[in-house]
Design a protein around this motif. Sequence first.
Motif, short mmCIF file in Angstrom:
data_model
loop_
_atom_site.label_atom_id
_atom_site.label_comp_id
_atom_site.label_asym_id
_atom_site.label_seq_id
_atom_site.Cartn_x
_atom_site.Cartn_y
_atom_site.Cartn_z
N ASP A 1 0.87 -1.17 0.00
CA ASP A 1 0.00 0.00 0.00
C ASP A 1 0.90 1.21 0.00
OD1 ASP A 1 -2.65 -1.13 0.16
OD2 ASP A 1 -2.13 -1.76 2.20
N LEU A 2 0.69 2.12 -0.95
CA LEU A 2 1.52 3.30 -1.11
C LEU A 2 0.70 4.55 -0.87
CD1 LEU A 2 4.25 4.58 -2.03
CD2 LEU A 2 3.36 4.45 -4.37
N ASP A 3 1.14 5.37 0.09
CA ASP A 3 0.53 6.68 0.35
C ASP A 3 1.48 7.74 -0.16
OD1 ASP A 3 -1.35 5.21 1.72
OD2 ASP A 3 -0.83 5.98 3.70
N ILE A 4 0.93 8.77 -0.82
CA ILE A 4 1.73 9.90 -1.28
C ILE A 4 1.09 11.17 -0.75
CG2 ILE A 4 2.53 11.21 -3.29
CD1 ILE A 4 2.72 8.62 -4.81
N ASN A 5 1.92 12.05 -0.24
CA ASN A 5 1.44 13.30 0.36
C ASN A 5 0.41 13.04 1.45
OD1 ASN A 5 3.02 15.09 -1.12
ND2 ASN A 5 1.56 15.13 -2.80
N GLY A 6 0.57 11.95 2.20
CA GLY A 6 -0.34 11.65 3.30
C GLY A 6 -1.68 11.09 2.88
N GLN A 7 -1.84 10.75 1.60
CA GLN A 7 -3.11 10.22 1.09
C GLN A 7 -2.89 8.85 0.47
OE1 GLN A 7 -6.15 11.77 1.27
NE2 GLN A 7 -5.15 13.33 2.48
N PRO A 8 -3.86 7.93 0.61
CA PRO A 8 -3.74 6.64 -0.08
C PRO A 8 -3.62 6.88 -1.58
CG PRO A 8 -5.58 6.62 1.47
CD PRO A 8 -5.09 8.04 1.40
N PHE A 9 -2.69 6.17 -2.21
CA PHE A 9 -2.45 6.39 -3.64
C PHE A 9 -2.58 5.11 -4.45
CE2 PHE A 9 0.50 6.90 -7.29
CZ PHE A 9 -0.19 7.92 -7.94
N ALA A 10 -1.87 4.06 -4.07
CA ALA A 10 -1.86 2.85 -4.87
C ALA A 10 -1.75 1.63 -3.98
CB ALA A 10 -0.68 2.87 -5.84
N SER A 11 -2.20 0.49 -4.51
CA SER A 11 -2.02 -0.77 -3.82
C SER A 11 -1.79 -1.86 -4.85
CB SER A 11 -3.24 -1.10 -2.95
OG SER A 11 -4.38 -1.28 -3.77
N GLY A 12 -1.12 -2.91 -4.42
CA GLY A 12 -0.86 -3.99 -5.35
C GLY A 12 -0.41 -5.25 -4.64
N VAL A 13 -0.48 -6.34 -5.38
CA VAL A 13 -0.06 -7.64 -4.88
C VAL A 13 0.71 -8.37 -5.97
CG1 VAL A 13 -1.92 -7.90 -3.21
CG2 VAL A 13 -2.26 -8.69 -5.54
N SER A 14 1.53 -9.29 -5.55
CA SER A 14 2.26 -10.15 -6.47
C SER A 14 2.38 -11.53 -5.84
CB SER A 14 3.66 -9.58 -6.74
OG SER A 14 4.43 -10.49 -7.49
N ASP A 15 2.24 -12.55 -6.65
CA ASP A 15 2.41 -13.90 -6.12
C ASP A 15 3.84 -14.40 -6.29
OD1 ASP A 15 2.49 -14.38 -8.82
OD2 ASP A 15 1.03 -16.01 -8.81
N GLU A 16 4.76 -13.45 -6.49
CA GLU A 16 6.17 -13.79 -6.64
C GLU A 16 6.65 -14.56 -5.42
OE1 GLU A 16 10.45 -11.51 -7.04
OE2 GLU A 16 8.66 -10.52 -7.80
N ARG A 17 7.43 -15.59 -5.69
CA ARG A 17 8.02 -16.41 -4.63
C ARG A 17 9.53 -16.27 -4.70
NH1 ARG A 17 4.56 -20.55 -2.83
NH2 ARG A 17 2.56 -20.45 -3.87
N GLY A 18 10.16 -16.39 -3.56
CA GLY A 18 11.61 -16.33 -3.57
C GLY A 18 12.21 -16.50 -2.19
N GLU A 19 13.51 -16.40 -2.18
CA GLU A 19 14.27 -16.48 -0.94
C GLU A 19 15.28 -15.34 -0.93
OE1 GLU A 19 16.23 -20.24 -0.72
OE2 GLU A 19 14.46 -21.23 0.11
N ILE A 20 15.49 -14.81 0.26
CA ILE A 20 16.53 -13.80 0.45
C ILE A 20 17.52 -14.42 1.42
CG2 ILE A 20 17.05 -11.44 1.12
CD1 ILE A 20 13.98 -10.93 0.64
N GLY A 21 18.72 -14.66 0.92
CA GLY A 21 19.72 -15.34 1.72
C GLY A 21 20.07 -14.60 2.99
N ARG A 22 20.75 -15.29 3.86
CA ARG A 22 21.19 -14.68 5.11
C ARG A 22 22.14 -13.52 4.79
NH1 ARG A 22 26.22 -16.58 6.27
NH2 ARG A 22 26.10 -16.37 8.51
N PHE A 23 21.94 -12.41 5.45
CA PHE A 23 22.74 -11.21 5.25
C PHE A 23 22.85 -10.89 3.75
CE2 PHE A 23 24.20 -13.03 9.27
CZ PHE A 23 23.89 -11.98 10.10
N SER A 24 21.70 -10.84 3.09
CA SER A 24 21.66 -10.63 1.65
C SER A 24 20.49 -9.71 1.30
CB SER A 24 21.49 -11.99 0.96
OG SER A 24 21.59 -11.87 -0.42
N ASP A 25 20.38 -9.37 0.03
CA ASP A 25 19.25 -8.56 -0.41
C ASP A 25 18.84 -8.95 -1.82
OD1 ASP A 25 20.83 -7.19 -2.35
OD2 ASP A 25 21.39 -5.67 -0.91
N THR A 26 17.65 -8.48 -2.21
CA THR A 26 17.13 -8.71 -3.55
C THR A 26 16.14 -7.60 -3.89
OG1 THR A 26 16.20 -10.37 -5.05
CG2 THR A 26 15.15 -10.15 -2.90
#
Length: 156
Positions: A68-93
Motif C-alpha cells: 500500500d503506497l501513500d503519497i502526500n499523506g493520502q492513499p495512492f496505490a495498492s498492489g499484490v504479487s504472487d512472486e516467490r523467492g528467498e533472500i539469503g542470510r545477510f543478503s538482499d534482492t
Amino acid sequence: MRSVHAVILSSLLALSACSSLPNRDPVRINVVGVEPLQGQGMEVRFAVKIRVQNPNDNVLTYSGVALDLDINGQPFASGVSDERGEIGRFSDTVVTVPVSVSAFSVIRQTYGISQMKTLNNMPYVLRGKLSGGVFNTTRFVDSGTLNLPGVATGSR
C-alpha cells in the motif's frame, strides 16, 4: 474437565514455542524504482521496485508480496504479487510489485500536486508484507521522498 485442561496445556505449549523462536531483526525495505505500466480504462498502473535486505542469519522465504503506497499523506496505490523467492542470510534482492491507482486517487493527488510548485521529493509511506505462512509473514514500512515517472514537472 479434562478437555479444558488439554486446551489450556496446548495453549501454553504453543505460547512457549513462539517465545523460543530466535530474535530476528526487521527486514529493511527501500523503494528503488517506480516505472509506468500499461493500465486499463481510467486505471493507472506502476511497477514499484523495492530492495529487501535480510539482516539476519537465516534465509527469508516468501510466497507473495502486498503493498500500500501513500503519497502526500493520502492513499495512492495498492498492489499484490504472487512472486516467490528467498533472500539469503545477510543478503538482499529487488522485488517488483505492480500497483494500481484508482481514478479517484489520481484526481485527489492531482489536486494536491497543483498546490505544490514541483513534483520533486514527494513524501511517501510504503506499507506491505512478505507472506511466509502463519508464523513467517514479515510486515514492513518505508518512507521517504520520490518523483513520479512520466509526469511533466515544468516548462521545457
